[in-house]
Motif scaffolding. Structure first.
Motif, PDB file in Angstrom:
ATOM      1  N   ALA A   1       0.839  -1.208   0.000  1.00 60.45           N
ATOM      2  CA  ALA A   1       0.000   0.000   0.000  1.00 60.45           C
ATOM      3  C   ALA A   1       0.869   1.251   0.000  1.00 60.45           C
ATOM      4  O   ALA A   1       0.563   2.233  -0.688  1.00 60.45           O
ATOM      5  CB  ALA A   1      -0.929  -0.006   1.214  1.00 60.45           C
ATOM      6  N   ILE A   2       1.961   1.220   0.767  1.00 61.71           N
ATOM      7  CA  ILE A   2       2.861   2.374   0.836  1.00 61.71           C
ATOM      8  C   ILE A   2       3.547   2.611  -0.502  1.00 61.71           C
ATOM      9  O   ILE A   2       3.615   3.749  -0.998  1.00 61.71           O
ATOM     10  CB  ILE A   2       3.913   2.168   1.938  1.00 61.71           C
ATOM     11  N   TYR A   3       4.075   1.541  -1.101  1.00 59.68           N
ATOM     12  CA  TYR A   3       4.750   1.685  -2.386  1.00 59.68           C
ATOM     13  C   TYR A   3       3.802   2.230  -3.454  1.00 59.68           C
ATOM     14  O   TYR A   3       4.181   3.082  -4.267  1.00 59.68           O
ATOM     15  CB  TYR A   3       5.326   0.344  -2.842  1.00 59.68           C
ATOM     16  N   ALA A   4       2.569   1.728  -3.456  1.00 65.52           N
ATOM     17  CA  ALA A   4       1.594   2.189  -4.446  1.00 65.52           C
ATOM     18  C   ALA A   4       1.324   3.679  -4.275  1.00 65.52           C
ATOM     19  O   ALA A   4       1.339   4.447  -5.256  1.00 65.52           O
ATOM     20  CB  ALA A   4       0.293   1.391  -4.322  1.00 65.52           C
ATOM     21  N   ARG A   5       1.068   4.099  -3.046  1.00 57.07           N
ATOM     22  CA  ARG A   5       0.825   5.520  -2.781  1.00 57.07           C
ATOM     23  C   ARG A   5       2.075   6.359  -3.046  1.00 57.07           C
ATOM     24  O   ARG A   5       2.002   7.447  -3.638  1.00 57.07           O
ATOM     25  CB  ARG A   5       0.393   5.719  -1.337  1.00 57.07           C
ATOM     26  N   GLY A   6       3.217   5.871  -2.598  1.00 56.75           N
ATOM     27  CA  GLY A   6       4.452   6.636  -2.741  1.00 56.75           C
ATOM     28  C   GLY A   6       4.836   6.874  -4.191  1.00 56.75           C
ATOM     29  O   GLY A   6       5.180   7.996  -4.587  1.00 56.75           O
ATOM     30  N   ILE A   7       4.768   5.824  -5.006  1.00 58.07           N
ATOM     31  CA  ILE A   7       5.095   5.974  -6.425  1.00 58.07           C
ATOM     32  C   ILE A   7       4.106   6.905  -7.107  1.00 58.07           C
ATOM     33  O   ILE A   7       4.476   7.734  -7.958  1.00 58.07           O
ATOM     34  CB  ILE A   7       5.117   4.590  -7.114  1.00 58.07           C
ATOM     35  N   THR A   8       2.832   6.789  -6.736  1.00 61.92           N
ATOM     36  CA  THR A   8       1.811   7.662  -7.326  1.00 61.92           C
ATOM     37  C   THR A   8       2.081   9.116  -6.997  1.00 61.92           C
ATOM     38  O   THR A   8       1.926  10.003  -7.855  1.00 61.92           O
ATOM     39  CB  THR A   8       0.411   7.264  -6.821  1.00 61.92           C
ATOM     40  N   VAL A   9       2.482   9.392  -5.755  1.00 60.87           N
ATOM     41  CA  VAL A   9       2.799  10.759  -5.367  1.00 60.87           C
ATOM     42  C   VAL A   9       3.992  11.285  -6.163  1.00 60.87           C
ATOM     43  O   VAL A   9       4.012  12.449  -6.591  1.00 60.87           O
ATOM     44  CB  VAL A   9       3.087  10.842  -3.855  1.00 60.87           C
ATOM     45  N   LEU A  10       4.998  10.425  -6.378  1.00 63.74           N
ATOM     46  CA  LEU A  10       6.161  10.832  -7.164  1.00 63.74           C
ATOM     47  C   LEU A  10       5.786  11.178  -8.599  1.00 63.74           C
ATOM     48  O   LEU A  10       6.464  11.976  -9.256  1.00 63.74           O
ATOM     49  CB  LEU A  10       7.209   9.716  -7.150  1.00 63.74           C
ATOM     50  N   VAL A  11       4.710  10.564  -9.093  1.00 64.48           N
ATOM     51  CA  VAL A  11       4.197  10.898 -10.418  1.00 64.48           C
ATOM     52  C   VAL A  11       3.328  12.150 -10.361  1.00 64.48           C
ATOM     53  O   VAL A  11       3.429  13.046 -11.201  1.00 64.48           O
ATOM     54  CB  VAL A  11       3.382   9.715 -10.999  1.00 64.48           C
ATOM     55  N   PHE A  12       2.473  12.221  -9.330  1.00 64.33           N
ATOM     56  CA  PHE A  12       1.448  13.265  -9.261  1.00 64.33           C
ATOM     57  C   PHE A  12       2.017  14.657  -8.990  1.00 64.33           C
ATOM     58  O   PHE A  12       1.658  15.626  -9.688  1.00 64.33           O
ATOM     59  CB  PHE A  12       0.431  12.907  -8.174  1.00 64.33           C
TER      60      PHE A  12
END
Length: 447
Positions: free
Chosen positions: A386-397
């Motif tokens: 869950a953390i990796y999914a959110r973290g990578i998304t934030v790095l994109v967003f």
């Protein structure tokens, strides 16, 4: 084994549906009051005043959420089994641990909030003449840490009280802004009303939680019979608490932080308009979003039972049902968006505000189709996924958010939100199937 211990998939859905109806009961009153309160606030304060109010509110919410451990998830994850087994000492240890996290969060949030309010007001987009109001309002961050109270009421299945409590802040703000409108109040009065609403929200949550613990005979000895440390007989609880907190920190990029970025770059007026567009988009999907909060305890029950496959079946059924219903509901949005924005803003909405609303509604719809994915990751113990999914998304967003805002101003938020929603769902799918594949291979190797 009783059905209470081994719930059927149908029973879980029925129980989740009943809890959803209770939560919706509060929203039936909350949503129209909130919209009326927004309209009155804009009429009283103007676009700039309302935008400033949203900026300082988003600021304290962001700091509070960054500092706050999502201990309601800890209460459910570690407290459900001892509660069902009537293991009061272990359950009290879980609750005590969670309250300790809230206290630490409160102290940390207050320190950071006050420091940032004093030294970074220009970067936050606050008008200089109202800087002192932002500093005063920063103290309300102490009242944002209600995660344990939330978790207790969920654990005890008192969603009716959660629904009642959700009305408190809205009622205080509504009554306060009506009073200010009648007496000709200004931004100082509005800030005071918002501060009172924050305190009322926190104190009512705590009161309901402690009252229910008392009725269940769980309050006696909760803060006195402390033996063996906070986390005794609770393996992995610190890791779980940290992971859920980090996951929430990343998820903030899609809500309050976006408001702060817009305010910092485009000013309080744009921040206020974004907030209104976001609230309308969220309100359209709110009934379905509320369902996610009722799924957590049912998923924990299914995962703790001897048939954890119920968890995946329930998630699939919920996703299909809610996805189709929400898709149909969003068809009517173009017919109500313009008159609703005009009513709230007291003028014809600008084209970019209306367009942004449609973009944000699309991002909400995408999120609904992936609503069950994060609860699955957390319930199955895959909090790192869950953390990796959110973290990578934030790095994109975040880079896209800055780039698109500078390119297209406020309208640029929409495409960034859509792209981020797609990325998040794809990553969550990936980590769910990766985890299942890994465990399947491990079991084959063991055999």
């Amino acid at each position: 084994m009783s059905s209470k211990i081994l719930p059927t998939n149908r029973g879980s859905l029925r129980r989740s549906g009943r809890n959803l109806i209770k939560l919706l009961g509060g929203k039936v009153i909350n949503v129209p009051l909130s919209l009326i309160q927004i309209s009155l606030a804009i009429h009283l304060l103007g676009d700039k005043g309302y935008g400033f109010l949203i900026l300082i509110y988003s600021f304290t919410q962001t700091i509070g959420d960054l500092a706050e451990f999502q201990s309601w998830q800890t209460v459910l994850h570690y407290g459900l089994k001892p509660f069902e087994d009537n293991n009061i000492p272990l359950l009290q240890r879980v609750i005590r641990f969670s309250f300790f996290l809230d206290l630490v969060s409160c102290a940390l949030a207050l320190t950071i909030s006050f420091f940032c309010a004093v030294y970074f007001n220009n970067e936050l987009g606050w008008p200089n003449e109202w800087h002192y109001l932002g500093i005063i309002f920063s103290f309300t961050v102490m009242f944002t840490t209600s995660a344990t109270s939330n978790g207790i009421l969920r654990l005890l299945n008192r969603y009716d009280l959660i629904a009642i409590q959700s009305l408190v802040a809205t009622l205080v703000r509504f009554c306060g802004i009506v009073f200010l409108t009648l007496v000709g109040g200004d931004i100082r009065g509005a800030v005071l009303v918002w501060m009172l609403a924050a305190f009322a929200n926190f104190s009512s949550f705590l009161y309901f939680a402690l009252t229910q613990l008392h009725k269940k005979n769980l309050l006696k000895g909760l803060f006195t019979h402390i033996k063996g440390g906070l986390s005794k007989d609770l393996p992995g609880i610190w890791k779980f608490a940290w992971n859920t907190n980090i996951n929430m920190t990343f998820s903030l990029a899609f809500k309050q932080i976006t408001t702060l970025v817009i305010g910092s770059i485009l000013g309080p007026v744009s921040a206020g308009h974004y907030n209104i567009a976001g609230k309308i988009a969220e309100a359209t999907a709110k009934p379905i979003v509320l369902l996610q909060s009722t799924l957590y305890p049912e998923m924990v029950r299914s995962w703790n039972s001897s048939k954890p496959s119920h968890l995946y079946k329930m998630a699939l059924q919920i996703t299909l049902l809610t996805g189709v219903i929400t898709s149909l509901l969003f068809i009517v949005l173009p017919y109500i968006a313009f008159p609703l924005l005009k009513l709230l803003l007291h003028k014809n909405p600008a084209h970019d505000t209306l367009t942004l609303l449609y973009w944000l509604a699309g991002a909400e719809l995408i999120g609904i189709w992936g609503m069950s994915l994060e609860p699955i990751l957390i319930t199955t113990g895959n909090t790192s996924g869950a953390i990796y999914a959110r973290g990578i998304t934030v790095l994109v967003f975040l880079p896209l958010l800055f780039l698109f805002i500078y390119q297209w101003e406020m309208q640029g938020v929409g495409p960034a939100a859509i792209i981020a929603a797609f990325v998040l769902i794809l990553l969550q799918f990936f980590f769910i199937f990766k985890n299942k594949f890994f465990k399947h291979n491990q079991s084959k190797h063991f055999l």
